[in-house]
Design a protein around this motif. Structure first.
Motif: not given
Length: 312
Positions: A167-171, A252-255
């Protein structure tokens, strides 16, 4: 004194636990090691273990082989769970492991995995009635406990890694992708009729994604790392978990990777990993969660000590 090494070959991580066992005494954990290998990465609908995850896993197993030899373990028990269980190339992979390091892995069924979770939790918590949730990388186990007995148990074929990839939950999380993921998981959970019996029961959770909630919550109180309370037995309210999940969703992923207490290599899969616990808390009106650091690996040791046969 006997030293038992348990290798837990999971979908997201491979773990080694070496326990010292003396007759009449509780097992004492001597070594805990974990390597993030993400074995289930990119398995896809074909369910094929891919070369890069296999390579990472082999590197981790070589490290574990040295540790086991260093500690002169009397017995090595290897358990493989969802990723290997689902893999079409399971036999080729296990043969490669055997040839390289001499490890024999038992590929447990989902129900056997759930039973080992049950043993690990109930032998370390004095709870008569509870619901146990273990969210792994490619499967989720749920166990209903009554009078300290596993009354019902089930393994569902989704977890933090495969939910995230599907489900494209990466970022950055889109509303549409989150809605589809929640709907998919909720349909699976609402089909379990006996879950209604867990209404308002205490919920005990394990698995890397679930334990990450406790680790984040511990750190937000600015407690020095060496004075942090243990994860095993740590408690949080449902409302606190909802609030933390909401906070993570807005990042987001970085945060997320910069949040104290959250391992950087979980930043991309944490949202997928928190879907099961949030759904159970909401649908069963559970108000408080207890975190367990004991699960499958401890369950393997207790099954060995108590001479228990796993369900078929």
């Amino acid at each position: 004194m006997t030293k038992i090494a348990v290798i837990d070959l999971g979908s997201n991580s491979v773990r080694l636990q070496i326990s010292v066992v003396d007759p009449g005494q509780a097992p004492q954990i001597l070594v805990r090691e974990k390597e993030y290998v993400r074995l289930s990465e990119n398995m896809g609908t074909a369910k094929i273990l891919q070369p890069d995850p296999i390579r990472r896993t082999m590197v981790a197993l070589e490290k574990f082989q040295h540790l086991i030899a260093t500690h002169n373990c009397d017995q090595v028990i290897g358990i493989a769970t969802a990723a290997v269980r689902q893999a079409q190339n399971q036999q080729e992979f296990l043969h490669q492991v055997k040839q390289a390091y001499g490890f024999d892995f038992q590929v447990v069924t989902g129900e056997q995995e759930a039973f080992l979770d049950y043993l690990g939790v109930t032998r370390t918590f004095a709870r008569q009635d509870c619901l146990i949730l273990d969210t792994g990388g490619a499967s989720t186990e749920i166990i209903l406990v009554h009078d300290r007995q596993a009354q019902r148990l089930i393994s569902l074929p989704f977890g933090s890694v495969n939910l995230t990839q599907r489900f494209q939950l990466e970022d950055v999380i889109s509303a549409a992708n989150l809605f589809e993921a929640l709907t998919f998981a909720e349909m699976q959970l609402t089909g379990i009729k006996w879950l209604r019996k867990a209404h308002n029961l205490p919920l005990i959770v394990l698995g890397g994604s679930n334990r990450s909630i406790a680790k984040i919550d511990r750190r937000k109180h600015n407690t020095p790392k060496d004075l942090l309370p243990p994860v095993h037995g740590y408690q949080m309210s449902a409302q606190a978990i909802f609030a933390l999940t909401s906070k993570l969703l807005a990042m987001d992923k970085k945060e997320r990777a910069n949040i104290p207490g959250l391992a950087k290599n979980r930043a991309d899969i944490i949202i997928g990993g928190l879907i099961p616990i949030n759904l159970l808390l909401r649908t069963l009106h559970i108000t408080e969660v207890t975190f367990s650091n004991a699960g499958l690996r401890e369950g393997v040791v207790f099954a060995h000590l108590e001479n228990l046969t796993l369900p078929q």
